[in-house]
Design a protein around this motif. Structure first.
Motif, mmCIF file in Angstrom:
data_model
loop_
_atom_site.group_PDB
_atom_site.id
_atom_site.type_symbol
_atom_site.label_atom_id
_atom_site.label_comp_id
_atom_site.label_asym_id
_atom_site.label_seq_id
_atom_site.Cartn_x
_atom_site.Cartn_y
_atom_site.Cartn_z
ATOM 1 N N TRP A 518 -3.324 -14.663 4.053
ATOM 2 C CA TRP A 518 -3.915 -13.368 3.685
ATOM 3 C C TRP A 518 -2.838 -12.301 3.704
ATOM 4 O O TRP A 518 -1.734 -12.504 4.219
ATOM 5 C CB TRP A 518 -5.074 -13.019 4.615
ATOM 6 C CG TRP A 518 -4.675 -12.906 6.073
ATOM 7 C CD1 TRP A 518 -4.418 -13.915 6.933
ATOM 8 C CD2 TRP A 518 -4.475 -11.688 6.808
ATOM 9 N NE1 TRP A 518 -4.071 -13.438 8.166
ATOM 10 C CE2 TRP A 518 -4.106 -12.060 8.122
ATOM 11 C CE3 TRP A 518 -4.576 -10.334 6.500
ATOM 12 C CZ2 TRP A 518 -3.839 -11.121 9.114
ATOM 13 C CZ3 TRP A 518 -4.321 -9.393 7.488
ATOM 14 C CH2 TRP A 518 -3.956 -9.791 8.781
ATOM 15 N N GLU A 519 -3.192 -11.146 3.140
ATOM 16 C CA GLU A 519 -2.226 -10.064 2.995
ATOM 17 C C GLU A 519 -2.845 -8.760 3.481
ATOM 18 O O GLU A 519 -4.008 -8.455 3.223
ATOM 19 C CB GLU A 519 -1.816 -9.922 1.529
ATOM 20 C CG GLU A 519 -0.806 -8.794 1.282
ATOM 21 C CD GLU A 519 -0.538 -8.589 -0.200
ATOM 22 O OE1 GLU A 519 0.443 -9.161 -0.697
ATOM 23 O OE2 GLU A 519 -1.353 -7.877 -0.845
ATOM 24 N N LEU A 520 -2.015 -7.993 4.235
ATOM 25 C CA LEU A 520 -2.395 -6.653 4.672
ATOM 26 C C LEU A 520 -1.417 -5.670 4.044
ATOM 27 O O LEU A 520 -0.195 -5.824 4.185
ATOM 28 C CB LEU A 520 -2.323 -6.550 6.202
ATOM 29 C CG LEU A 520 -2.459 -5.140 6.787
ATOM 30 C CD1 LEU A 520 -3.864 -4.592 6.553
ATOM 31 C CD2 LEU A 520 -2.125 -5.131 8.274
ATOM 32 N N ALA A 521 -1.932 -4.664 3.334
ATOM 33 C CA ALA A 521 -1.077 -3.649 2.701
ATOM 34 C C ALA A 521 -1.576 -2.269 3.109
ATOM 35 O O ALA A 521 -2.783 -1.987 3.065
ATOM 36 C CB ALA A 521 -1.102 -3.796 1.188
ATOM 37 N N VAL A 522 -0.642 -1.387 3.542
ATOM 38 C CA VAL A 522 -0.962 -0.003 3.882
ATOM 39 C C VAL A 522 -0.174 0.874 2.915
ATOM 40 O O VAL A 522 1.060 0.921 2.980
ATOM 41 C CB VAL A 522 -0.596 0.310 5.348
ATOM 42 C CG1 VAL A 522 -0.877 1.779 5.652
ATOM 43 C CG2 VAL A 522 -1.376 -0.593 6.291
ATOM 44 N N ALA A 523 -0.880 1.509 1.996
ATOM 45 C CA ALA A 523 -0.252 2.310 0.952
ATOM 46 C C ALA A 523 -0.597 3.787 1.168
ATOM 47 O O ALA A 523 -1.762 4.139 1.411
ATOM 48 C CB ALA A 523 -0.707 1.849 -0.426
ATOM 49 N N ASP A 524 0.423 4.655 1.097
ATOM 50 C CA ASP A 524 0.178 6.102 1.240
ATOM 51 C C ASP A 524 0.791 6.842 0.063
ATOM 52 O O ASP A 524 1.489 6.245 -0.765
ATOM 53 C CB ASP A 524 0.748 6.614 2.568
ATOM 54 C CG ASP A 524 2.258 6.434 2.684
ATOM 55 O OD1 ASP A 524 2.977 6.845 1.758
ATOM 56 O OD2 ASP A 524 2.723 5.867 3.707
ATOM 57 N N ASN A 525 0.526 8.152 0.017
ATOM 58 C CA ASN A 525 1.083 9.001 -1.038
ATOM 59 C C ASN A 525 2.039 10.024 -0.432
ATOM 60 O O ASN A 525 2.135 11.158 -0.895
ATOM 61 C CB ASN A 525 -0.020 9.693 -1.822
ATOM 62 C CG ASN A 525 -0.890 10.579 -0.932
ATOM 63 O OD1 ASN A 525 -0.798 10.525 0.294
ATOM 64 N ND2 ASN A 525 -1.746 11.403 -1.535
ATOM 65 N N THR A 588 4.875 3.147 -3.614
ATOM 66 C CA THR A 588 3.499 3.239 -4.107
ATOM 67 C C THR A 588 3.527 3.863 -5.497
ATOM 68 O O THR A 588 4.209 4.884 -5.698
ATOM 69 C CB THR A 588 2.641 4.098 -3.171
ATOM 70 O OG1 THR A 588 2.680 3.538 -1.864
ATOM 71 C CG2 THR A 588 1.202 4.165 -3.665
ATOM 72 N N PRO A 589 2.852 3.242 -6.482
ATOM 73 C CA PRO A 589 2.802 3.870 -7.812
ATOM 74 C C PRO A 589 2.302 5.307 -7.716
ATOM 75 O O PRO A 589 1.282 5.589 -7.094
ATOM 76 C CB PRO A 589 1.816 2.980 -8.579
ATOM 77 C CG PRO A 589 1.907 1.649 -7.892
ATOM 78 C CD PRO A 589 2.122 1.956 -6.452
#
Length: 617
Positions: A518-525, A588-589
């Protein structure tokens, strides 16, 4: 009607006739033999022969008639080999006059067949086929006594032959048999000539094939990179190919006894020192013992570098099982053995290095354990007095703040901020030490519950941030305590390093991977991490310098740096590594940073920062 011969024997008929259906087995056997003799002449249905035609005309002249024929009696028909006075042709055996006397040893002389009970019902006599009245038949008998048919003369009027006429006709019957035998011998000679020619062609083809095979064998023995030695049943060398000559360092003499080969060519045992006795030469052993396999020999002729070879061979046998010789294949293994010795030496060196490395690993583990314990103890022992310092500074500010004046209060606030930073650093070091020292208890964990506690722990710093949970899965397999610590660091960093230009948004995504895990991703701006620093931020005490800052590198004293102690992401890497996974940073895009951690479905060994595998507990 009178006969000039002995009384007529009973008429012998073939199995094809109705009267022969109850013939005794002996009659059947004799008929089979007779038919075999008849077919051996190979005369049935053959073109007319001028010599036989002349004999038939002479027979008619001697008898004073115009019609005569040579009849051969087959199993079911009568074949007229030659005829004069009428158009001859095959007819049914049952209708044949000559078939009725087949087997009679003498001349059959019938002046008037109409009055003879043997013939008067024949279609040739009663007018159905012809009006034969006079009939005389002379048997055609082989030297072995087989009746083939008869020389026959007949007429439509009554006649009687004189003894002289009958004698001449008997002579002509002998001439017919002589001609038939001559024809047979001629055909046999032709057959023999054809067979000889066929055998000659076959011999030529065989010789050509043998030459081609010999040429192929010679080319094969010349081209293969394997030595080939062969000897005959007496042990004399018969074949030595070029590779064998090269390996032995000289031309082997064909005819040399195999027993002397070891002495002439300097053959030694595998140790390279012990000379082989004549009877121990591989070719000699193959001849005597029947086979040898993977015999290692050293060829060491005087004045030449020794060559190590591997010999395999066997005795050769003919179709009767007799030994006709032996053959041995010789393969050069000098280079292979040198490589093996080099590999063995390298393997021994690797084993020594492995033992040294194992000792170093053990020492490193002990040192890591001591350092972890030291960090925990030091952090704990420093935390208590620092808390007291902060408390007293707050009391001084509250009680004596007015007396200190503006400059004193500023100095006191600076001291409190420094103590608070030190307190945060001590707590981060303690968390880092705990991340690798506690036991690992992997279980299904509801991520939303863990994230709720993390947001609560962040308190006021997370009030103005939008923190959401997305993805295809709500459950993760991890240690719940370490997962909470991981999320607290990642989400805390996202909130702490928010961009001043837009509202803070943090997205936590959890999904199952197609290949397992499994994968955990924490994306912010937020502010993001520069591309050249996305690997370095996971190092201990590393703090990224963003484009907003002027620092030259991570850890540089010059320039403004991101707030923090540079321990949080290092702790995250240790937590993910303990689960057998890996963590990375990317953009992050639209701006910001995404921290992506991938966990395997089956727990794998954890690799420490030193590259040493650490077993999970």
């Amino acid at each position: 009607m009178t006969h000039l011969t002995h009384p007529a024997h009973p008429v012998q008929r073939t199995r094809g006739c109705a009267a022969d259906r109850h013939a005794p087995p002996e009659v059947d056997r004799l008929e089979v033999v007779r038919l075999a003799a008849l077919h051996g002449y190979d005369l049935l249905d053959t073109p007319a022969d001028p010599a036989l035609d002349a004999v038939v005309r002479l027979a008619a002249a001697i008898a004073g008639v115009t019609t005569a024929t040579i009849n051969l009696i087959d199993a079911h028909r009568q074949c007229q080999l030659s005829a004069v006075g009428f158009a001859g042709g095959p007819s049914e055996r049952s209708e044949s006059l000559c078939a009725r006397n087949l087997g009679h040893p003498e001349v059959v002389h019938v002046p008037d067949a109409r009055r003879d009970p043997r013939y008067r019902d024949s279609a040739w006599v009663d007018g159905r086929f012809a009006d034969v009245v006079f009939y005389a038949s002379l048997p055609l008998v082989t030297a072995e006594g087989h009746h083939l048919g008869s020389l026959c003369v007949f007429d439509a009027v009554r006649r009687e032959l004189t003894p002289d006429q009958l004698a001449r006709l008997r002579d002509l019957a002998d001439v017919v048999m002589a001609l038939l035998d001559g024809h047979r011998r001629h055909r046999e000679q032709q057959r023999l000539v054809a067979e000889v020619e066929e055998q000659r062609e076959l011999a030529e083809l065989t010789l050509t094939e043998l030459e081609a095979r010999e040429e192929f064998t010679r080319a094969l023995l010349t081209s293969v990179d394997v030595g080939v030695l062969a000897c005959d049943a007496a042990g004399r060398l018969t074949v030595v190919n070029p590779t064998a000559r090269r390996l032995h360092g000289r031309d082997a003499d064909l005819g040399l006894p195999a027993s002397e080969f070891a002495l002439v060519h300097g053959l030694h045992a595998a140790d390279g020192r012990t000379p082989l006795a004549p009877e121990e030469a591989p070719l000699r052993r193959a001849l005597v013992e029947g086979h040898v396999r993977d015999v290692e020999v050293v060829i060491a002729p005087a004045g030449r570098t020794p060559v190590r070879v591997l010999c395999t061979g066997r005795a050769l046998h003919d179709h009767a099982g007799r030994v006709i010789g032996a053959v041995v294949a010789v393969q050069d293994i000098t280079t292979d053995r040198a490589r093996i010795h080099a590999l063995e030496a390298a393997g021994e060196q690797l084993r020594r290095q492995g033992r040294d490395l194992a000792c170093a690993v053990t020492e490193l583990r002990r040192s890591n354990d001591e350092l972890g314990d030291l960090a925990a103890v030091a952090s704990h022992d420093l935390a208590a007095p620092l808390t007291s310092v902060l408390g007293y500074l707050e009391l001084v500010l509250d009680v004596h703040g007015d007396a200190l004046g503006g400059e004193g209060r500023e100095w006191l606030a600076t001291a409190m901020r420094a103590a608070q930073r030190m307190q945060g650093l001590i707590e981060a070091v303690l968390d880092h030490a705990r991340a690798d020292s506690t036991g690992l208890d992997v279980r299904p964990v509801i991520v939303s519950d863990v994230l709720t506690h993390v947001v609560e722990d962040l308190g006021a710093t997370a009030v103005q941030a939008e923190i959401v949970l997305t993805g295809t899965s709500r459950t993760a397999h991890a240690d719940p305590v370490l997962l909470r610590q991981l999320l607290q660091n990642l989400v805390g960093n996202s909130v702490r390093y928010r961009s001043p230009e837009r509202p803070c948004r943090v997205e936590v995504r959890v999904r199952d991977l197609a290949g397992g895990g499994w994968e955990l991703a924490v994306a912010d701006n937020g502010r993001g991490i520069p591309p050249g620093q996305r690997e370095q931020v996971f190092a201990m005490f590393a703090v990224a310098v963003t484009g907003e800052n002027t620092g030259e590198n991570i850890g540089a004293a010059a320039g403004a740096r991101r707030p923090g102690h540079g321990i949080g992401l290092a702790t995250c890497r240790r937590i993910v590594a303990r689960h057998g996974g890996r963590i990375s940073a990317e953009e992050t895009p639209g701006g910001g940073a995404t921290l992506r951690a991938v966990f395997p479905s089956v727990q794998a060994p954890r690799w420490g920062e030193s590259g040493v595998a650490v077993a999970l507990t």
